[in-house]
Design a protein around this motif. Structure first.
Motif, PDB file in Angstrom:
ATOM      1  N   TYR A  47      -8.463  11.352  -6.828  1.00  0.00           N
ATOM      2  CA  TYR A  47      -9.729  12.036  -6.539  1.00  0.00           C
ATOM      3  C   TYR A  47      -9.722  13.468  -7.047  1.00  0.00           C
ATOM      4  O   TYR A  47      -8.686  14.123  -6.998  1.00  0.00           O
ATOM      5  CB  TYR A  47      -9.946  12.167  -5.025  1.00  0.00           C
ATOM      6  N   ASP A  65      -7.165   0.543   3.173  1.00  0.00           N
ATOM      7  CA  ASP A  65      -6.622  -0.295   2.099  1.00  0.00           C
ATOM      8  C   ASP A  65      -5.591  -1.283   2.645  1.00  0.00           C
ATOM      9  O   ASP A  65      -5.528  -2.432   2.202  1.00  0.00           O
ATOM     10  CB  ASP A  65      -5.976   0.580   1.019  1.00  0.00           C
ATOM     11  N   ASN A  73      -5.460   6.246   6.370  1.00  0.00           N
ATOM     12  CA  ASN A  73      -6.113   5.784   7.604  1.00  0.00           C
ATOM     13  C   ASN A  73      -6.144   4.265   7.736  1.00  0.00           C
ATOM     14  O   ASN A  73      -6.757   3.739   8.673  1.00  0.00           O
ATOM     15  CB  ASN A  73      -7.532   6.353   7.690  1.00  0.00           C
ATOM     16  N   GLY A  74      -5.553   3.577   6.786  1.00  0.00           N
ATOM     17  CA  GLY A  74      -5.353   2.135   6.945  1.00  0.00           C
ATOM     18  C   GLY A  74      -6.415   1.228   6.350  1.00  0.00           C
ATOM     19  O   GLY A  74      -6.298   0.005   6.460  1.00  0.00           O
ATOM     20  N   LEU A  77      -1.391  18.823   2.524  1.00  0.00           N
ATOM     21  CA  LEU A  77      -0.305  17.855   2.307  1.00  0.00           C
ATOM     22  C   LEU A  77      -0.828  16.729   1.408  1.00  0.00           C
ATOM     23  O   LEU A  77      -1.497  15.806   1.867  1.00  0.00           O
ATOM     24  CB  LEU A  77       0.161  17.302   3.653  1.00  0.00           C
ATOM     25  N   GLN A 107       3.394  10.543   6.243  1.00  0.00           N
ATOM     26  CA  GLN A 107       3.023  11.126   7.538  1.00  0.00           C
ATOM     27  C   GLN A 107       2.980  10.061   8.638  1.00  0.00           C
ATOM     28  O   GLN A 107       2.263   9.067   8.515  1.00  0.00           O
ATOM     29  CB  GLN A 107       1.634  11.758   7.456  1.00  0.00           C
ATOM     30  N   ALA A 121      -0.507   9.224   9.875  1.00  0.00           N
ATOM     31  CA  ALA A 121      -1.248   8.263   9.047  1.00  0.00           C
ATOM     32  C   ALA A 121      -0.863   6.840   9.450  1.00  0.00           C
ATOM     33  O   ALA A 121      -1.728   5.966   9.599  1.00  0.00           O
ATOM     34  CB  ALA A 121      -0.944   8.503   7.572  1.00  0.00           C
ATOM     35  N   PRO A 170      -7.578  11.896   4.836  1.00  0.00           N
ATOM     36  CA  PRO A 170      -8.874  12.338   5.357  1.00  0.00           C
ATOM     37  C   PRO A 170      -8.774  12.587   6.866  1.00  0.00           C
ATOM     38  O   PRO A 170      -8.231  11.764   7.604  1.00  0.00           O
ATOM     39  CB  PRO A 170      -9.795  11.154   5.050  1.00  0.00           C
ATOM     40  N   ASP A 216       0.882  -1.162   0.000  1.00  0.00           N
ATOM     41  CA  ASP A 216       0.000   0.000   0.000  1.00  0.00           C
ATOM     42  C   ASP A 216       0.925   1.220   0.000  1.00  0.00           C
ATOM     43  O   ASP A 216       1.596   1.493   1.001  1.00  0.00           O
ATOM     44  CB  ASP A 216      -0.902  -0.012   1.244  1.00  0.00           C
TER      45      ASP A 216
HETATM   46  C1  LIG Z   1      -6.208   9.454   0.189  1.00  0.00           C
HETATM   47  S1  LIG Z   1      -5.047   9.121   1.485  1.00  0.00           S
HETATM   48  C2  LIG Z   1      -4.874   7.361   1.446  1.00  0.00           C
HETATM   49  C3  LIG Z   1      -6.051   6.607   1.972  1.00  0.00           C
HETATM   50  C4  LIG Z   1      -5.706   5.228   2.472  1.00  0.00           C
HETATM   51  N1  LIG Z   1      -5.212   4.349   1.448  1.00  0.00           N
HETATM   52  C5  LIG Z   1      -6.806   4.575   3.292  1.00  0.00           C
HETATM   53  O1  LIG Z   1      -7.201   3.456   2.991  1.00  0.00           O
HETATM   54  O2  LIG Z   1      -7.248   5.216   4.247  1.00  0.00           O
HETATM   55  C6  LIG Z   1      -3.495   9.641   0.776  1.00  0.00           C
HETATM   56  C7  LIG Z   1      -2.316   9.418   1.687  1.00  0.00           C
HETATM   57  O3  LIG Z   1      -1.131   9.646   0.916  1.00  0.00           O
HETATM   58  C8  LIG Z   1      -0.158  10.132   1.802  1.00  0.00           C
HETATM   59  N2  LIG Z   1       0.948  10.753   1.045  1.00  0.00           N
HETATM   60  C9  LIG Z   1       1.005  12.010   0.550  1.00  0.00           C
HETATM   61  N3  LIG Z   1       2.162  12.172  -0.109  1.00  0.00           N
HETATM   62  C10 LIG Z   1       2.838  10.996  -0.008  1.00  0.00           C
HETATM   63  C11 LIG Z   1       4.101  10.563  -0.479  1.00  0.00           C
HETATM   64  N4  LIG Z   1       4.892  11.359  -1.197  1.00  0.00           N
HETATM   65  N5  LIG Z   1       4.492   9.311  -0.167  1.00  0.00           N
HETATM   66  C12 LIG Z   1       3.686   8.495   0.567  1.00  0.00           C
HETATM   67  N6  LIG Z   1       2.486   8.859   1.027  1.00  0.00           N
HETATM   68  C13 LIG Z   1       2.059  10.098   0.735  1.00  0.00           C
HETATM   69  C14 LIG Z   1      -0.907  11.090   2.687  1.00  0.00           C
HETATM   70  O4  LIG Z   1      -0.206  11.321   3.888  1.00  0.00           O
HETATM   71  C15 LIG Z   1      -2.241  10.355   2.878  1.00  0.00           C
HETATM   72  O5  LIG Z   1      -2.230   9.639   4.074  1.00  0.00           O
END
Ligand SMILES: C[S@@+](CC[C@H](N)C(=O)[O-])C[C@H]1O[C@@H](n2cnc3c(N)ncnc32)[C@H](O)[C@@H]1O
Length: 155
Positions: free
Chosen positions: A139, A32, A29-30, A110, A52, A55, A104, A24
């Motif tokens: 999205y 997936d 938020n975990g 970020l 992060q 996260a 989210p 993943d």
């Molecule tokens: C839409 S959320 C992911 C949702 C997640 N897969 C779930 O099931 O809840 C996008 C995530 O990408 C992370 N993110 C942003 N830039 C990133 C990067 N360069 N490398 C890794 N993760 C990154 C963010 O911190 C955020 O947690």
């Protein structure tokens, strides 16, 4: 209409097998990560990356609640995917998920960035096994909404 993330899960569920390895690349938020863990089962392994720490803490909580212990959490930019995923997994990973955008409930400024996401996708291709699957969900509704899908899919 089925949500994009549900569509991604459905497609992965038809390909990823128990005992396999999955990544993943945006743990968030975990949700997936937990889905991948439950699909590969206790004999499999999941690597979950996020830039992060907050996260990954959310993801760790979700994993603990669901009794999933076969996941390695890695706090880094997914642009470093090639460096952080062990070389021995090259051509052996059953599924790799990217769920782009912001965390989210977190800082909406970020967001994933096209340059590092593109580097990650390129590296990820080399880790997929023959017949493996990579999903990339992008999205609308954030500052990268127009650039991200274009750049991630066309390079
Ligand atoms: C839409 S959320 C992911 C949702 C997640 N897969 C779930 O099931 O809840 C996008 C995530 O990408 C992370 N993110 C942003 N830039 C990133 C990067 N360069 N490398 C890794 N993760 C990154 C963010 O911190 C955020 O947690």
């Amino acid at each position: 209409m089925t949500r994009l993330t549900d569509q991604a899960h459905e497609r992965i569920a038809s390909i990823l097998k128990p005992g396999e390895i999955a990544i993943d690349a945006t743990a968030g938020n975990g949700h997936d990560t937990c889905f991948l863990c439950s699909t590969v089962g206790p004999a499999g392994k999941v690597y979950a990356l996020d830039i992060q720490q907050t996260a990954l803490e959310q993801t760790a909580d979700q994993l603990a609640q669901q009794g999933c212990f076969q996941c390695e959490l890695i706090c880094c930019d997914h642009g470093l995917l090639q460096e952080v995923i062990p070389e021995q997994h090259r051509n052996r990973i059953g599924a790799i998920m990217f769920n782009l955008g912001y965390l989210p409930g977190g800082d909406h400024a970020l967001i994933t960035q096209p340059a590092s996401t593109l580097a990650a996708v390129k590296a990820a291709v080399n880790f997929l096994r023959p017949g493996g699957i990579m999903t990339i969900v992008a999205y609308p509704g954030h500052p990268g909404e127009l650039e991200e899908p274009k750049k991630t899919t066309t390079g």
